[in-house]
Every structure is written in structure tokens, then in C-alpha cells.
Enzyme design. Structure first.
Site, mmCIF file in Angstrom:
data_model
loop_
_atom_site.group_PDB
_atom_site.id
_atom_site.type_symbol
_atom_site.label_atom_id
_atom_site.label_comp_id
_atom_site.label_asym_id
_atom_site.label_seq_id
_atom_site.Cartn_x
_atom_site.Cartn_y
_atom_site.Cartn_z
ATOM 1 N N CYS A 2 0.825 -1.198 0.000
ATOM 2 C CA CYS A 2 0.000 0.000 0.000
ATOM 3 C C CYS A 2 0.868 1.260 0.000
ATOM 4 C CB CYS A 2 -0.909 0.021 1.221
ATOM 5 S SG CYS A 2 -1.929 -1.443 1.422
ATOM 6 N N ARG A 27 4.312 0.291 -6.516
ATOM 7 C CA ARG A 27 4.284 -0.571 -5.342
ATOM 8 C C ARG A 27 3.227 -1.663 -5.464
ATOM 9 N NH1 ARG A 27 6.696 1.973 -0.769
ATOM 10 N NH2 ARG A 27 5.267 0.975 0.678
ATOM 11 N N TRP A 75 -3.429 -2.364 -1.549
ATOM 12 C CA TRP A 75 -3.224 -3.731 -2.044
ATOM 13 C C TRP A 75 -3.944 -4.644 -1.075
ATOM 14 C CZ3 TRP A 75 -0.678 -8.428 -0.929
ATOM 15 C CH2 TRP A 75 -0.376 -9.234 -2.049
ATOM 16 N N ASN A 100 -1.097 1.561 6.115
ATOM 17 C CA ASN A 100 -0.356 0.497 5.459
ATOM 18 C C ASN A 100 0.114 -0.456 6.540
ATOM 19 O OD1 ASN A 100 1.211 -1.154 3.853
ATOM 20 N ND2 ASN A 100 2.871 0.311 3.588
ATOM 21 N N GLY A 101 -0.194 -1.743 6.402
ATOM 22 C CA GLY A 101 0.216 -2.717 7.391
ATOM 23 C C GLY A 101 -0.911 -3.681 7.709
ATOM 24 N N GLU A 484 15.776 -17.232 -11.852
ATOM 25 C CA GLU A 484 15.384 -15.832 -12.035
ATOM 26 C C GLU A 484 14.667 -15.632 -13.363
ATOM 27 O OE1 GLU A 484 15.075 -11.665 -11.409
ATOM 28 O OE2 GLU A 484 15.199 -13.423 -10.121
ATOM 29 N N LYS A 488 10.810 -14.249 -13.736
ATOM 30 C CA LYS A 488 10.436 -13.086 -14.545
ATOM 31 C C LYS A 488 9.308 -13.434 -15.513
ATOM 32 C CE LYS A 488 12.924 -10.100 -12.745
ATOM 33 N NZ LYS A 488 12.570 -10.807 -11.516
ATOM 34 N N GLU A 491 6.043 -13.882 -13.563
ATOM 35 C CA GLU A 491 5.584 -12.638 -12.948
ATOM 36 C C GLU A 491 4.804 -11.764 -13.920
ATOM 37 O OE1 GLU A 491 8.479 -10.983 -9.464
ATOM 38 O OE2 GLU A 491 9.332 -11.018 -11.464
ATOM 39 N N HIS A 507 14.929 -36.746 -12.716
ATOM 40 C CA HIS A 507 14.303 -36.929 -11.409
ATOM 41 C C HIS A 507 12.914 -36.290 -11.362
ATOM 42 C CE1 HIS A 507 17.892 -38.632 -9.465
ATOM 43 N NE2 HIS A 507 18.557 -37.849 -10.289
ATOM 44 N N LYS A 607 5.460 -4.264 -5.376
ATOM 45 C CA LYS A 607 6.899 -4.064 -5.491
ATOM 46 C C LYS A 607 7.608 -4.312 -4.170
ATOM 47 C CE LYS A 607 10.696 -2.740 -7.551
ATOM 48 N NZ LYS A 607 11.323 -3.601 -8.552
#
Length: 612
Positions: A2, A27, A75, A100-101, A484, A488, A491, A507, A607
Site C-alpha cells: 500500500c 508498489r 493492495w 499500510n500494514g 530468475e 520473470k 511474474e 528426477h 513491489k
């Protein structure tokens, strides 16, 4: 997560609040809102489930304005992303609040408040804070006292901005567990989750400490610490320009940030190497003594930063011979870890405000024989202030949710750490000088890779648009780079992607391989390349389509049926993970563009993960 913006001034603050929200869009959020006190001293509010532009359009239609106000991008945590759950929240038309929290005891407070006659219009944990402030105002407290008493009732994390009709010239803010800054203007003050929100109106900031409470008017600010004592916090001049978070001519922030990597890497190295040697004072004046004590390293991080830590493990153990452990912060903080004396705890974070990483650091504070190092991209962050020593990555503002330049500069910083510890473990001056020269060459080589591969990768991306799954393979220090790359792709394009060490194909993952499963392989010409070739034959034999990123001269593998190979210039083994990251970033970006997803603000993601 947020985003919070607040302002008190002699001018209409609503345009400032809306612009601040635009600058916090990176964010991640799913609703937005503004509340302000109008000239009649009444709270006006506008909220939308959606983007800041929709909020701006709604404000323009309703002519909302005022000289004191608060704004928020939410958010969703408690409650769905609906209009009713959007901030700011209001209690009985007299208190407006943004938060926020996460308030962990909100259900208990809600039960008490219902008995007191308060009605709830949302499912959020935030609404109980607004009602609690109102209840203390009703008992005769002023706004500062009401907020202070409310904070004592809360369990959890918060950054708050509060205004009320009874005191139209006062803005109260507080932080515990979530970042908050105060912006200082001429006859005006501001609050925000991030300095980026306020760069158009000020360059002077106070970074609130954990537990701080601040009382703001137009001409005055007073800060109280968590013990209730008045304190002075230093005023810092931000080095960021107002246009530092602008997209420029690029279609997306992510593409801009991919192309900023040569400059970011150069900035991260500047002043930290001289005469082909590391200047280890760049870690701080205590670094020499700290490094002398190190017997082992434990790297704690989340997400992309965790992948950077995994690469560093190969460097620290392979080049230096020092034991290294890498762990996800959200697991580390909850499992009673055994951390032996002589350990250097390395916390890696882009924002320096990641809740799990900060909690892990806090849990380790005070342990005998333990030193902490923060590697971070935000100089005034909580992480940088809390660690024993630190190294700033200098990537500059990173707006795209999918990290790019922050990741490559973290790798550079971790290689500098490897060199510092290597001096004490027999790495040798010649080997250090060779690696430093390789690091110095990175800005040019990354730029060349961007110039040479961007066009071919745009064409390659077309092969992925109709796919639902992808497999990424790598060996050694390139296995985390494969991880990574997979992260990406998932995401920002929403294609399910997984990464495996190539030697693990038999495996389990090999069962998934068919003509509909693209297999992306990171294949530098290193000592493991022959092993990797064998793994690729297993994929090809089962009809899998191979996409190989390699360096050096083309081989028979490049013309084999079912294989597409893209070549980088030859690269030394030590820095290969950094360079091979770049084409995987481009691949994810162009696949997402072709699929039409929201590249910079992918669904459901934020973010900075500043709450659990």
C-alpha cells in the site's frame, strides 16, 4: 504494498496527493482514494476500485479540494478490492485515516466497537483504527492524544496518516513495521511511504524511525519516539531528481530499467575499485574488522534477492572456500535457526523495507559473535540503518514490479563481498585483479548484449505467446539465473514457469517435456557445458523445443533440429551469471508485451512486500 501520501499546506493539496499516488503506483495496488477537509471543515472523500487515473477523473468531476488531506493506494489483504474496502476510512464523518500494514487484533477491537455502537462499512482491519481514534476524541483527547492511545491498543504493523474535523490544521502520522517519510516544504509538510511520491514538491526529508509518532501543522513538526519522548531526526537532502521516476521514451518502466543496467552497474562500482583492486572501505569504516572475524556467511533474502544470494553461494564457496548458507527470509525468521559465532549475516533487499527480511535481522540482533551486512538499493531504508555494515547498490529508483537492474547490481555487490572475504582466504592479488577487470568491463558488455540480442529476442518471444508452461535449465551458478528467468516470465506474462538444475531432469521434470513445453537453457561455455549438452539431448529426444542462450562459437548443437540458439559474446565464468541475466529479462518482457499483460504492475503483485 500500500502507498500513503498526506499533505498540509496553504494551497490545494489534492493535486499533490494524486500525483504522489501516481508515483507510488509501482508498489502495486487494486484501489485508490483521497480524503480532504474542505473550506467548511468537512471531510470530502473520493475512492475507486481501480487505477489512480480513474480516481483523478472522479475527483475532477466532483471538484474535491482542500488544504489538508490524505491519500492511499491499497493492495488487498483483509477484504476484497472493492469500493467499500478502499482507503481512506472515515469514522462518523469526523476522522479520516489511511493505513499500510496489518492489525492483528482487529477482530477483538471490532467486537468491542460494535458494543459501543460503531457501525462498519468495510471488511478491513483499518476501519477499527479510525473508530478507535474517534472513541478517544469523544473522551476528550486531542488528535495527538487520541492517536497515541490508539497505537497502544494496536497489535501488528502500521504506517498511518490521520486527520479530523475538530483540528483542521493538524496531520498526525506514525510508523511501526512499515516505512514512512516526512517531506519538508516552505510553510507546508508532507508524509509518504516513499520519497519518490514527494519529489515534485520537496527534496528535504525526515525518515521516521521505528515507533515514531509525528505531529504536523503547516509551520511546525514535532516527533515523538516510541517511548513518548520528543526527539530530533536528521533532515536529509534527496539526491533523486524529480524526473528520476519518469518513463521517458520507453514503453514500460521495465524496459527502461533493463536498459539502465550498464549505468547502474557502473555506478555500483564507482569509487569502490581502484588500480584493479577492491576498496573494502566501501562497506563502511567498520568493515575491515568485521571481515576479519568472518568464518562463514549466511545470506537471507526474498524473491529475486534470494536468487542473487544463491549465485553468491557459488562464488563464496567456489572462489573463496568459505561456507555459505542461503535462506528465504520468511522461513529463516520462524524456524529457530542455529547461527554460529563468526557468521556474517548478509541481508539482501531492493527496498530495505521487506517485512520478513527486517524481522529476520531483528531476531538475530544481539547474538554473540554475529555481524550483519545490508546490501540494499535505498540508502535511508530501515535495513541499511539496522545492519552493522552496509553497501548501497546504486541502481536508482526501480519502478517495475519485476526487478531487473536491482538484481544485477545486487550480484555486483555480492561479488565485491566475495573479493573482500577472498583476501582473507587466499584468493590472491592476481585473481582479484582479474575479476575486478571483468567487473569493470560489465557495463560495456551488458550494453553490447542489449544491442545484439534485443531484436532476435523479440522474434523469439513469439514462440512463447500461446504456451502455458515453460521449463528453465541451468547448472552451477547459472542455475539460480535460470530460476530468475523463470520467475520473470511467470511474474509478468502469467506463463507457468519452473527452473531446475539440468542434472535433475531425470528426477521428474523430464516427464513434462513434449512439443508444447519450451525448454530454456542457460549454457555458458564453462566446465559444466559437456554435462549440459547431455541433458539437452534428453530433452530433444522427447520432442521438446530447446531455446539455448550460449556464448562463444556456434557448435553442432546450434543447427540441430528443434533447437534455437542465441549467442552472447564469450564471457568469463566469474561474471557469467550477471551477463546471462540480461537476455532472460528481455525474453520475459517481450513475451509479456505480446500477451498484452500489465508489464509494470502485474496482477496480484506488489513491489515492496512490507507486510507478511
Amino acid at each position: 504494498m500500500c502507498g500513503i501520501v498526506g499533505a498540509i499546506a496553504e494551497r490545494d493539496v489534492v493535486p499533490i496527493l494524486v500525483e504522489g499516488l501516481r508515483r507510488l503506483e509501482y508498489r502495486g495496488y487494486d484501489s485508490a482514494g483521497v480524503a480532504a477537509l474542505n473550506s467548511a471543515g468537512q471531510i470530502q472523500r473520493e475512492r475507486v476500485p481501480g487505477k489512480v487515473q480513474q480516481l483523478a477523473d472522479a475527483i475532477a468531476e466532483g471538484h474535491l479540494g482542500g488544504r489538508i488531506g490524505i491519500a492511499h493506494t491499497r493492495w488487498a489483504t483483509h477484504g476484497a478490492p472493492t469500493l467499500q474496502n478502499a482507503h481512506p476510512h472515515i469514522s462518523r464523518d469526523s476522522v479520516a485515516l489511511v493505513h499500510n500494514g496489518i492489525i492483528e487484533n482487529h477482530e477483538a477491537l471490532r467486537r468491542i466497537q460494535r458494543e459501543q455502537g460503531y457501525e462498519f462499512s468495510s471488511e478491513t482491519d483499518t476501519e477499527v483504527i479510525a473508530h478507535q481514534v474517534h472513541a478517544y476524541l469523544e473522551q476528550g483527547q486531542d488528535l495527538l492524544g487520541a492517536v497515541r492511545h490508539t497505537l497502544a491498543d494496536l497489535e501488528g504493523a502500521y504506517a498511518l496518516g490521520v486527520i479530523c474535523t475538530a483540528e483542521p490544521g493538524r496531520l498526525i502520522a506514525a510508523r511501526r513495521g512499515s516505512p514512512l517519510v516526512v517531506g519538508i516544504g516552505i510553510g507546508e509538510h508532507f508524509i509518504a511511504s516513499d520519497v519518490a511520491a514527494l519529489l515534485p514538491v520537496t527534496r528535504r526529508f525526515i525518515f521516521l524511525e521505528e515507533g515514531d509518532l509525528v505531529d504536523l501543522s503547516r509551520e511546525r513538526l514535532t516527533i515523538y519516539d516510541q517511548g513518548g519522548q520528543r526527539v530530533e531526526r536528521p533532515i536529509r537532502e534527496s539526491e533523486l531528481a524529480a524526473d528520476a521516476v519518469e518513463r521517458g521514451d520507453y514503453r514500460h518502466y521495465m524496459l527502461k530499467e533493463i536498459h539502465e543496467q550498464p549505468r547502474a552497474i557502473a555506478d555500483t562500482l564507482e569509487g569502490r575499485i581502484s588500480g584493479d583492486q577492491l576498496l573494502e572501505e566501501c562497506f563502511g569504516h567498520r568493515a575491515h574488522a568485521v571481515f576479519d572475524r568472518v568464518q562463514r556467511v549466511s545470506i537471507i533474502a526474498c524473491g529475486t534477492s534470494f536468487h542473487a544470494g544463491m549465485v553468491a553461494r557459488y562464488w563464496l564457496e567456489g572462489l573463496v572456500g568459505i561456507p555459505c548458507h542461503v535462506e528465504v527470509a520468511s522461513e529463516f525468521r520462524y524456524r529457530n535457526p542455529v547461527v554460529e559465532p563468526g557468521t556474517l549475516l548478509v541481508m539482501v533487499s531492493q527496498s530495505g523495507e521487506t517485512a520478513d527480511t527486517l524481522a529476520a535481522l531483528e531476531a538475530m540482533k544481539g547474538r554473540e559473535g554475529l555481524d550483519t551486512l545490508a546490501i540494499c538499493n535505498v540508502p535511508e531504508s530501515s535495513l541499511m540503518r539496522a545492519a552493522s555494515i552496509s553497501l548501497l547498490t546504486r541502481a536508482g529508483p526501480e519502478i517495475g514490479v519485476a526487478s531487473t537492474k536491482a538484481f544485477t547490481t545486487q550480484l555486483v555487490a555480492l561479488m565485491l563481498l566475495t573479493l573482500a572475504l577472498g583476501r582473507r582466504r587466499g584468493l590472491g592479488a592476481a585473481r582479484e585483479q582479474a575479476i575486478v577487470r571483468q567487473l569493470e568491463s560489465l557495463p560495456r558488455r551488458v550494453e553490447q548484449a542489449l544491442e545484439g540480442l534485443e531484436g532476435p529476442i523479440q522474434l523469439l518471444a513469439e514462440h512463447f505467446v500461446d504456451k502455458h508452461h515453460a521449463l528453465f535449465l541451468g547448472r552451477g551458478a547459472l542455475y539460480p539465473i535460470a530460476m530468475e528467468g523463470a520467475l520473470k516470465l511467470k511474474e509478468i506474462s502469467y506463463i507457468h514457469a519452473e527452473a531446475y538444475p539440468a542434472g535433475e531432469l531425470k528426477h521428474g521434470p523430464l516427464a513434462l517435456v513434449d512439443e508444447q513445453m519450451p525448454v530454456v537453457t542457460v549454457a555458458p561455455n564453462d566446465p559444466l557445458v559437456e554435462k549440459l549438452k547431455s541433458n539437452l539431448q534428453e530433452v530433444r529426444a522427447r520432442g521438446g523445443r530447446l531455446y539455448v542462450f550460449s556464448d562463444g562459437q556456434p557448435s553442432e548443437r546450434d543447427v540441430a533440429q528443434g533447437t534455437t540458439t542465441l549467442h552472447l559474446d564469450p564471457v568469463e565464468q566469474a561474471i557469467a551469471p550477471i551477463l546471462f541475466t540480461v537476455p532472460l529479462q528481455l525474453l520475459a518482457y517481450y513475451v509479456a508485451v505480446l500477451k498484452g499483460t500489465d508489464v509494470d504492475q502485474p496482477r496480484n503483485l506488489a513491489k515492496s512486500v512490507t507486510v507478511e
